[in-house]
Motif scaffolding. Sequence first.
Motif, mmCIF file in Angstrom:
data_model
loop_
_atom_site.group_PDB
_atom_site.id
_atom_site.type_symbol
_atom_site.label_atom_id
_atom_site.label_comp_id
_atom_site.label_asym_id
_atom_site.label_seq_id
_atom_site.Cartn_x
_atom_site.Cartn_y
_atom_site.Cartn_z
ATOM 1 N N VAL A 39 -20.318 51.562 -20.766
ATOM 2 C CA VAL A 39 -20.560 50.153 -20.446
ATOM 3 C C VAL A 39 -21.580 49.562 -21.406
ATOM 4 O O VAL A 39 -22.654 50.132 -21.617
ATOM 5 C CB VAL A 39 -21.084 50.004 -18.998
ATOM 6 C CG1 VAL A 39 -21.184 48.527 -18.624
ATOM 7 C CG2 VAL A 39 -20.191 50.741 -18.018
ATOM 8 N N ARG A 40 -21.253 48.414 -21.973
ATOM 9 C CA ARG A 40 -22.207 47.662 -22.798
ATOM 10 C C ARG A 40 -22.338 46.263 -22.235
ATOM 11 O O ARG A 40 -21.335 45.629 -21.903
ATOM 12 C CB ARG A 40 -21.751 47.588 -24.258
ATOM 13 C CG ARG A 40 -21.806 48.906 -25.011
ATOM 14 C CD ARG A 40 -21.467 48.708 -26.482
ATOM 15 N NE ARG A 40 -20.136 48.168 -26.678
ATOM 16 C CZ ARG A 40 -19.868 47.027 -27.292
ATOM 17 N NH1 ARG A 40 -20.829 46.254 -27.753
ATOM 18 N NH2 ARG A 40 -18.621 46.621 -27.448
ATOM 19 N N LEU A 55 -15.282 42.903 -18.638
ATOM 20 C CA LEU A 55 -14.002 42.936 -19.341
ATOM 21 C C LEU A 55 -13.535 44.394 -19.424
ATOM 22 O O LEU A 55 -14.245 45.249 -19.960
ATOM 23 C CB LEU A 55 -14.144 42.350 -20.742
ATOM 24 C CG LEU A 55 -14.564 40.877 -20.810
ATOM 25 C CD1 LEU A 55 -14.809 40.457 -22.257
ATOM 26 C CD2 LEU A 55 -13.521 39.970 -20.160
ATOM 27 N N VAL A 56 -12.339 44.653 -18.900
ATOM 28 C CA VAL A 56 -11.808 46.013 -18.849
ATOM 29 C C VAL A 56 -10.543 46.079 -19.705
ATOM 30 O O VAL A 56 -9.581 45.338 -19.446
ATOM 31 C CB VAL A 56 -11.489 46.434 -17.403
ATOM 32 C CG1 VAL A 56 -11.063 47.905 -17.360
ATOM 33 C CG2 VAL A 56 -12.694 46.200 -16.494
ATOM 34 N N PRO A 57 -10.518 46.926 -20.714
ATOM 35 C CA PRO A 57 -9.321 47.031 -21.562
ATOM 36 C C PRO A 57 -8.215 47.819 -20.872
ATOM 37 O O PRO A 57 -8.405 48.410 -19.802
ATOM 38 C CB PRO A 57 -9.837 47.773 -22.795
ATOM 39 C CG PRO A 57 -10.928 48.651 -22.248
ATOM 40 C CD PRO A 57 -11.580 47.845 -21.142
ATOM 41 N N GLY A 58 -7.054 47.840 -21.503
ATOM 42 C CA GLY A 58 -5.921 48.569 -20.974
ATOM 43 C C GLY A 58 -5.687 49.877 -21.701
ATOM 44 O O GLY A 58 -6.517 50.336 -22.499
ATOM 45 N N ALA A 103 -14.584 51.817 -13.704
ATOM 46 C CA ALA A 103 -14.683 50.448 -13.183
ATOM 47 C C ALA A 103 -15.619 50.392 -11.985
ATOM 48 O O ALA A 103 -16.403 49.447 -11.836
ATOM 49 C CB ALA A 103 -13.300 49.930 -12.810
ATOM 50 N N VAL A 104 -15.554 51.405 -11.111
ATOM 51 C CA VAL A 104 -16.446 51.449 -9.950
ATOM 52 C C VAL A 104 -17.900 51.421 -10.410
ATOM 53 O O VAL A 104 -18.714 50.615 -9.929
ATOM 54 C CB VAL A 104 -16.182 52.720 -9.111
ATOM 55 C CG1 VAL A 104 -17.219 52.845 -7.988
ATOM 56 C CG2 VAL A 104 -14.778 52.704 -8.528
ATOM 57 N N HIS A 105 -18.230 52.299 -11.346
ATOM 58 C CA HIS A 105 -19.613 52.373 -11.826
ATOM 59 C C HIS A 105 -20.034 51.068 -12.509
ATOM 60 O O HIS A 105 -21.152 50.581 -12.288
ATOM 61 C CB HIS A 105 -19.770 53.534 -12.808
ATOM 62 C CG HIS A 105 -21.108 53.562 -13.462
ATOM 63 N ND1 HIS A 105 -22.221 54.116 -12.873
ATOM 64 C CD2 HIS A 105 -21.541 53.069 -14.659
ATOM 65 C CE1 HIS A 105 -23.266 53.983 -13.668
ATOM 66 N NE2 HIS A 105 -22.879 53.346 -14.757
ATOM 67 N N LEU A 129 -7.236 49.052 -12.573
ATOM 68 C CA LEU A 129 -8.463 49.812 -12.300
ATOM 69 C C LEU A 129 -9.381 49.029 -11.375
ATOM 70 O O LEU A 129 -9.968 49.588 -10.439
ATOM 71 C CB LEU A 129 -9.176 50.139 -13.607
ATOM 72 C CG LEU A 129 -8.406 51.007 -14.600
ATOM 73 C CD1 LEU A 129 -9.207 51.168 -15.879
ATOM 74 C CD2 LEU A 129 -8.041 52.358 -14.011
ATOM 75 N N ALA A 130 -9.521 47.720 -11.641
ATOM 76 C CA ALA A 130 -10.370 46.891 -10.784
ATOM 77 C C ALA A 130 -9.819 46.837 -9.366
ATOM 78 O O ALA A 130 -10.561 46.948 -8.389
ATOM 79 C CB ALA A 130 -10.488 45.486 -11.371
#
Length: 314
Positions: A39-40, A55-58, A103-105, A129-130
């Motif tokens: 995570v950044r 923002l979560v990539p695929g 995603a949880v973290h 994931l979300a």
Amino acid sequence: MAALAAAVVLFPPPASAAAGTAGAGPPLETPVPELAAAVRCSPDLQDAATTPVLLVPGTAEASEHVYSWGYQKALREEGRPVCVLDALPGQGVGDIQTTAEYAVHAIRHMNDIAGRKVSVIGHSQGGLLAAWALRFWPDLPARVDDVVSLASPYRGSGFADVTCAAGVCPAFAWQFRPSAAWVGALTREPFPEGPELTSIGSRTDELIWPAPAATAYPGEVNVMVQEVCPLRAPGHMTLLADATAYALAQDALANPGAADPDRVGSSSCGEVVFDAVDVAGMTRLLGLAGGLAEAVLTAPYTTAEPPLRAYARE
């Protein structure tokens, strides 16, 4: 681009984070240092005056390739704090039940640092994931405002059926099938109360089909960009730059409830990409995110879907 990259920093998780989530759903099996390293966040997260966005990539994507020239740039220009998952572990080709722990973290970390609800934007597997995280970790719905997904197959995709037709395929592809136990576990209950889910898709997505059924989460808003602008034809990756998809995402973030196509209107129909897009960066980087075929070919293959973990069984 360099300035944007320099603007993100990695916050260490607060010492109280692990204790604060005791009893809040299944224990995370992935070591916390691995979760934290993915995570950044922008420096203003801890002083967030507006809702931060994760923002979560695929699958087979890196956030730099799919978000830095578009959504990340636009959200930062609006003054929103932004965090990114740099990339999914193992390119996201393994068991989604493990990948979802990232995603949880990230959601917990952002909420703890910002002291306010966060929103999540996910592309393809990123949206799944979300949704999985919010379904099975009961502390998360109170931490999240909106989930906006782009081309996320909540009901599975026919593409995965084709990929697994020979009886062997990567773990994630088994779980992407419409008949997968994973899909059934995700969608057998309503989406948790509190967060709003907006699923955005395209009838011309070459990987997520049939449309619109594939991107539908029962009871939640599922909108094709063609419902707003009938002549649009974005594919799986170009949906990330599509002006209408972005207008829908912004409508969800800016208003109570999910996106409303009527409220969005047709103003984006004359645009190809949304205003904030760095076209040169998009041209240079988006092609690097098209590694799904290579990721599938080089991933470990299995002969069956990973078994559902105890927490996800009926």
